[in-house]
Design a protein around this motif. Sequence first.
Motif, short mmCIF file in Angstrom:
data_model
loop_
_atom_site.label_atom_id
_atom_site.label_comp_id
_atom_site.label_asym_id
_atom_site.label_seq_id
_atom_site.Cartn_x
_atom_site.Cartn_y
_atom_site.Cartn_z
N THR A 141 0.83 -1.21 0.00
CA THR A 141 0.00 0.00 0.00
C THR A 141 0.86 1.25 0.00
OG1 THR A 141 -1.73 -1.17 1.22
CG2 THR A 141 -1.84 1.22 1.21
N ILE A 142 1.92 1.25 0.80
CA ILE A 142 2.82 2.41 0.85
C ILE A 142 3.54 2.58 -0.48
CG2 ILE A 142 4.91 3.33 1.91
CD1 ILE A 142 4.02 2.04 4.53
N ASP A 166 0.58 5.27 -1.64
CA ASP A 166 1.03 6.45 -0.90
C ASP A 166 2.09 7.23 -1.65
OD1 ASP A 166 -0.70 5.99 1.21
OD2 ASP A 166 0.70 4.69 2.26
N THR A 184 0.33 9.37 -4.16
CA THR A 184 -0.40 10.46 -3.51
C THR A 184 0.54 11.58 -3.08
OG1 THR A 184 -2.05 8.87 -2.70
CG2 THR A 184 -1.95 11.01 -1.60
N ILE A 185 1.70 11.21 -2.55
CA ILE A 185 2.69 12.21 -2.13
C ILE A 185 3.14 13.05 -3.31
CG2 ILE A 185 5.07 12.47 -1.34
CD1 ILE A 185 4.55 10.14 0.58
N GLU A 224 -9.24 9.44 5.61
CA GLU A 224 -8.26 8.88 4.69
C GLU A 224 -7.25 8.00 5.43
OE1 GLU A 224 -6.45 8.72 0.74
OE2 GLU A 224 -8.30 9.67 1.38
N THR A 225 -6.85 8.42 6.64
CA THR A 225 -5.91 7.63 7.43
C THR A 225 -6.50 6.27 7.76
OG1 THR A 225 -4.92 9.62 8.40
CG2 THR A 225 -4.61 7.54 9.58
N ARG A 255 -6.64 4.05 4.62
CA ARG A 255 -5.35 3.50 4.24
C ARG A 255 -4.96 2.33 5.14
NH1 ARG A 255 -3.67 4.74 -0.85
NH2 ARG A 255 -3.87 6.94 -1.27
N ARG A 286 -4.35 14.82 1.59
CA ARG A 286 -4.10 13.42 1.31
C ARG A 286 -2.60 13.11 1.33
NH1 ARG A 286 -5.55 11.39 -3.56
NH2 ARG A 286 -6.11 9.39 -2.65
N ALA A 300 -0.44 10.28 3.50
CA ALA A 300 0.48 9.32 2.87
C ALA A 300 1.90 9.50 3.39
CB ALA A 300 0.44 9.49 1.35
N ARG A 307 2.51 7.86 6.69
CA ARG A 307 2.69 6.41 6.59
C ARG A 307 4.11 6.09 6.11
NH1 ARG A 307 -1.63 3.09 6.05
NH2 ARG A 307 -0.78 2.09 4.20
N VAL A 308 4.63 6.88 5.18
CA VAL A 308 6.01 6.69 4.73
C VAL A 308 6.98 6.94 5.89
CG1 VAL A 308 7.83 7.64 3.25
CG2 VAL A 308 5.57 7.19 2.30
#
Length: 570
Positions: free
Chosen positions: A130-131, A135, A138-139, A196-197, A200, A313, A317, A320-321
């Motif tokens: 997913t990351i 993500d 998205t970043i 969103e968090t 994810r 968003r 992301a 999470r990274v």
Amino acid sequence: MIDAYEDPGTPDDRGGWRYLWWLVMRQPMRSAMGALISSVWMVLLAATPYLMSRAVDDGLAAGDQGALAGWTAALVAVGAFNAWLSIMRHRTMTRVRMDSNFRTVKVLIGHAVRLGATLPRRIGAGEVVTIGVGDVQTISQSLTVVGPGVGAVVAYLVVAGLLVSVSVPIAVVVLLGMPLVGVLVGPLLGRLQGTETEYRERQGVLTARIADLAGGLRVLNGLGGKGLVADAFHHDSQRLRAQGYRVGAVTSWVQALGVGLPTLFLAVVTWLAARLAAQGGITVGELVAVYGYVAVLVGPVAFFIECGYQVSRGVVAARRVVGFLRLEPMADTGTRDAPAEPAALHDPTSGVRVPPGRLTALAAALPADATAVVDRLGRYVPSAATWGEVPLGEIALPQVRERILVADHEADLFAGTLRELVAGHADRDESAITQAVYTAVAEDIVRGLPDGLDTPIDAQGRNLSGGQRQRVRLVRTLLADPEVLLAIEPTSALDAHTEARVAERLHSTRRGRTTLVTTTSPLVLARADTVHYLVDGKVAATGTHRELLAGEPGYRALVARDEDAEELAR
């Protein structure tokens, strides 16, 4: 843009916002150029109504054909130049996004390599996927704020300044419009981050479940548990869908306001300007200019709202990274040297002792119990294990990795030729490869491939069968020729005939070198010098295979299951 071999730099992992800022500052000139081009592009959009107003007042209203032609030519020139700026803006921002995308991917891959075998013990495969897929994208999209976002603010202020020269009341309304948009959209963006968090997180869990299903579907079919797992997956996917609807609901409001508010804004300002024109407060040309200015503002305001949405968003992301980057490999506090001579490995937690120069087997009803022992003896988790009476945790980790090899039966296989797959970048002697292939009973694999050892193999060995993949992994392990080999289920995917030959050849090839295998196969256990029978993670009995068959009912029952399976295989 970042080169494939360029150092991506040290990321700022103190938070999502700081990570996004770090990405911007890794390409400062390009980011500044994107902001400048976007600002000029949007300001020149506002110049169009100004030029039109001058053409109306100085040309049409005054009947001056020369002035009309001059202002019209200026309008065409500005339009052509702005079209070129639009191309450059898009090109520059694409490079900004691609650089952040590739840089983040390189940072993640580099950190995954540093984590090594710690990675699967710290984070699930679904979370990593997913990351790495969602993500990162998205970043990169969130960095749109560097260009159009900055340009929207600059254009807004410039247009407000131009309106002051036309009408102060209209300028005040325009200046108050942006804070009003922020007040209306701000709470929605905060809510979007929360939903969103959670979305994810659920997506990562479901992705991990999909990976588990793909790997264990055959086993589930055999056990009759496919329906149960399918129901659980259906329940989880429904929860993810419901959470996705919540994210979509907030997103739809943000996007609706992004279109609706600027339009409403345009209507209000146009109404005010029309009233002033009717009362003689402004000229017809100025009315055209005001309408054009506000029409132009629809773009910057919509950009501003869109950038707020993308950044919200992007922060989720980036967090999470950052969470992934904060994972640390097992600390190496060891300062002592490993034993100079081959020495016994001992795991006090289970009672397993692996004597040097012998083939030892672990037989456990729960494979996880045997794997846990291997993890401790291989120093992949903190433990009280010793090597030659020296605590394993006190030995320098590079020495442990150089001399002790843990061979997992599900270890990754990278794409490349079969030779590269088993030998890596080391220059292996052809006779050593031949011997390893023989010991792993993989001669038929080499003969069956079009170009033998030089045949390309897909990632994870997808163009090989399960048994072939396991034997290829064993060839790679044997070529490494470790002083101490800890092998997890090295023959679990092989048929009985092949397994018997592998057990015989492995015992012969590794004679005099320390080897530990986890297995419940009687064909492999019979070749072991010592067998430890584990119950609840502890050694319940130790002896040869024959001794345990004769004196340990639990061991006999465990092995009998595999014997029955082998009879069916024959």
